[in-house]
Design a protein around this motif. Sequence first.
Motif, PDB file in Angstrom:
ATOM      1  N   GLN A 131     -12.463  14.472 -14.388  1.00  0.00           N
ATOM      2  CA  GLN A 131     -12.515  13.539 -13.254  1.00  0.00           C
ATOM      3  C   GLN A 131     -12.430  12.076 -13.696  1.00  0.00           C
ATOM      4  OE1 GLN A 131     -15.965  15.346 -10.991  1.00  0.00           O
ATOM      5  NE2 GLN A 131     -14.523  15.140  -9.307  1.00  0.00           N
TER       6      GLN A 131
ATOM      7  N   TYR B 124     -13.516  22.141 -13.450  1.00  0.00           N
ATOM      8  CA  TYR B 124     -12.189  21.734 -12.972  1.00  0.00           C
ATOM      9  C   TYR B 124     -11.522  22.901 -12.250  1.00  0.00           C
ATOM     10  CZ  TYR B 124      -7.213  20.397 -13.240  1.00  0.00           C
ATOM     11  OH  TYR B 124      -5.903  20.115 -12.952  1.00  0.00           O
TER      12      TYR B 124
ATOM     13  N   ASP C 164     -13.260  23.831  -8.967  1.00  0.00           N
ATOM     14  CA  ASP C 164     -12.802  22.873  -7.952  1.00  0.00           C
ATOM     15  C   ASP C 164     -11.412  23.236  -7.457  1.00  0.00           C
ATOM     16  OD1 ASP C 164     -15.092  21.314  -8.250  1.00  0.00           O
ATOM     17  OD2 ASP C 164     -14.155  19.878  -9.617  1.00  0.00           O
TER      18      ASP C 164
ATOM     19  N   ASP D 179     -22.062  15.994 -13.604  1.00  0.00           N
ATOM     20  CA  ASP D 179     -21.386  16.987 -12.745  1.00  0.00           C
ATOM     21  C   ASP D 179     -21.480  16.732 -11.249  1.00  0.00           C
ATOM     22  OD1 ASP D 179     -20.690  18.297 -15.045  1.00  0.00           O
ATOM     23  OD2 ASP D 179     -22.315  19.770 -14.929  1.00  0.00           O
TER      24      ASP D 179
ATOM     25  N   HIS E  14     -18.342  17.018  -8.660  1.00  0.00           N
ATOM     26  CA  HIS E  14     -17.512  18.212  -8.487  1.00  0.00           C
ATOM     27  C   HIS E  14     -17.781  18.846  -7.121  1.00  0.00           C
ATOM     28  CE1 HIS E  14     -15.727  18.542 -12.486  1.00  0.00           C
ATOM     29  NE2 HIS E  14     -16.871  18.096 -12.968  1.00  0.00           N
TER      30      HIS E  14
END
Length: 628
Positions: free
Chosen positions: A20, A373, A376, A411, A414
């Motif tokens: 991110q 990742y 997501d 985190d 996310h």
Amino acid sequence: MNSTGHRLATTLDGSYPRPQLVRPAWLDLGGAWGFAFDDADVGRGQSWYAPDASFDGAIVVPFPPESSASGVGDPGFHPVVWYRRQLDPADLQAAGLGVQGERMMLHFGAVDYRADVWLAGQHLGHHEGGHTPFAFDVTDVLAQQPHRAWSLVVRAADDPHDIAQPRGKQDWQEQPHGIWYERTTGIWQPVWLEAVPQTFIAAVGWSCDLPAATVELALELSRRPVGPVTVTVNIEFAGEPLAQVQFTQHEPRTRTTISLQGQTNGQAYEALLWSPEKPRLLDVTLRVVFADGTSDEIQSYLGLRTVGWADGHFMLNDRPYYLRAVLDQGYWPDTHLAAPDAQALRDEVQLIQNLGFNSVRIHEKVEDPRFLYWTDRLGILVWAESPSAYEFSPTAVTRTTREWVEVIRRDESHPSLVIWVPLNESWGVQHIAHDPRQLDYARALYHLTKSLDPSRPVITNDGWEHADSDLWTIHDYGVSGDELKANYLDHHAVDDLMSGVGPLGRRMKLLDLPDRGQPVVVSEFGGISYAPANPGKSWGYVTAAKDTHFEDLLRDLFQALQSSPVLAGFCYTQLTDTGQEANGLTDTQRRPKLPLATIRAIVLGESLDISWHRRPKRAVEQVSIPKE
């Protein structure tokens, strides 16, 4: 050499270590390093960090020395280990990383448990905490000898007997036993270099307010800027611009609210919401121009969604959402807590989805950001859990709290992460039921987590002995469907269970607080051991003798919980066989023990007539994203 180019964050292949906050040029330092055990802890005194020192052994980073993939494969007690590799100017140039005119950052994804780092004999710094990232600015050291190779040395200390360390499922005995596994010492997540400007974007954070049709950007610079800086943010979805804002920032940290005008249309706003069924991600390009004309540009992404609870339901985007979760140890036989490679993390998420689950509970581990990742991007809800220490002491409290804060900070942006779990089964607070200090600690962790992130539910102590909690979670390893069904037959049965002693002999609630309508979830059940290749030599709560027996047991247990009109979801133990535990839906190599379609049908409850208000939502079919 590694390069993401200037591609959008959501189009990358998942190998970038910090998904991110993406920059185009970086250098992966994984691979062959020199290596040495230091059982007598003499290396520091003997200057093993000196540029001219050398190690006889070798290791493949980022695999822990206990693992076979590391090339060392020694699972014994080794409390101190050393790593060494050379950095060559040609390596930096090949990756687009210069030395003059920019800063160079050295990043570590995770080193278990303490790390000291030297470059060219100079001590860069120290980090404590085995599951969280850290970085050093190495520019000045590199510039001192720009045309020579630099010696990079890491000393990792991981006392296998120190039960005040947050350690999760890592065994304190030399050989794995019970439900504990071989240890993971030292470097176990990516090590990498990246070039940045003199002042640069150090962190970004995202949150959203759906009723207000806004997102909030938390932007942190590496230092206080000299003069005002201009920040430009572009947000788009599938190539369509959604917002562009520009503002001036004077402080190193700021929070800015960005309006998404298209989201004010109440009849159309759901078209951009993130969910497991439609994991829509918004791409962000963020550019900062400093007073001296230099700039920094990064790629990021975010998801628009809300999570919470109401009237006994877990809520996603303000709608009841039934949780079909699986417990994942995040452990591989050849690499332990480290993933075999970036692709393995994608495959793990895809496997969870293909088996019919919409959620995963990462158990006693802080998972690699590259895993998040893919949760997501592919659409799997995540329960994030702290690795436990095994004792209650001021040292354990300090260590766990500090590392947990770092986990939340890493985190919290996310969208797939929906639940925080700071404690599990009273590990580290074994006497919480009658020691007020331990109860206060559990409550403090709950409120600390809520103060740092009020947007997500928090489970104080998963399984039993709950204090303040946003979900009531129960660990129930009943060996038959009838046994499970009796516990969750109706509201009276669940109320009786939650007000007394739970299925595994522990009190369920420790505080006499009014019920706020929290959802009830059986967050561990099953644990069926099925290991036809090693009958009688594996661990589980109940054993299946053959595949038909395994299927019948699975179906019986799942249907018992799926038929409950009270439960808001479940979490099956577990995804894969792990170590001596053979209670996975797949073996250690991630091969399903029954046809995938059979397991999927059981997880989805396709053969069960469930009342409409509690019917689990059907999972999406396999999401196909081309490999890049």
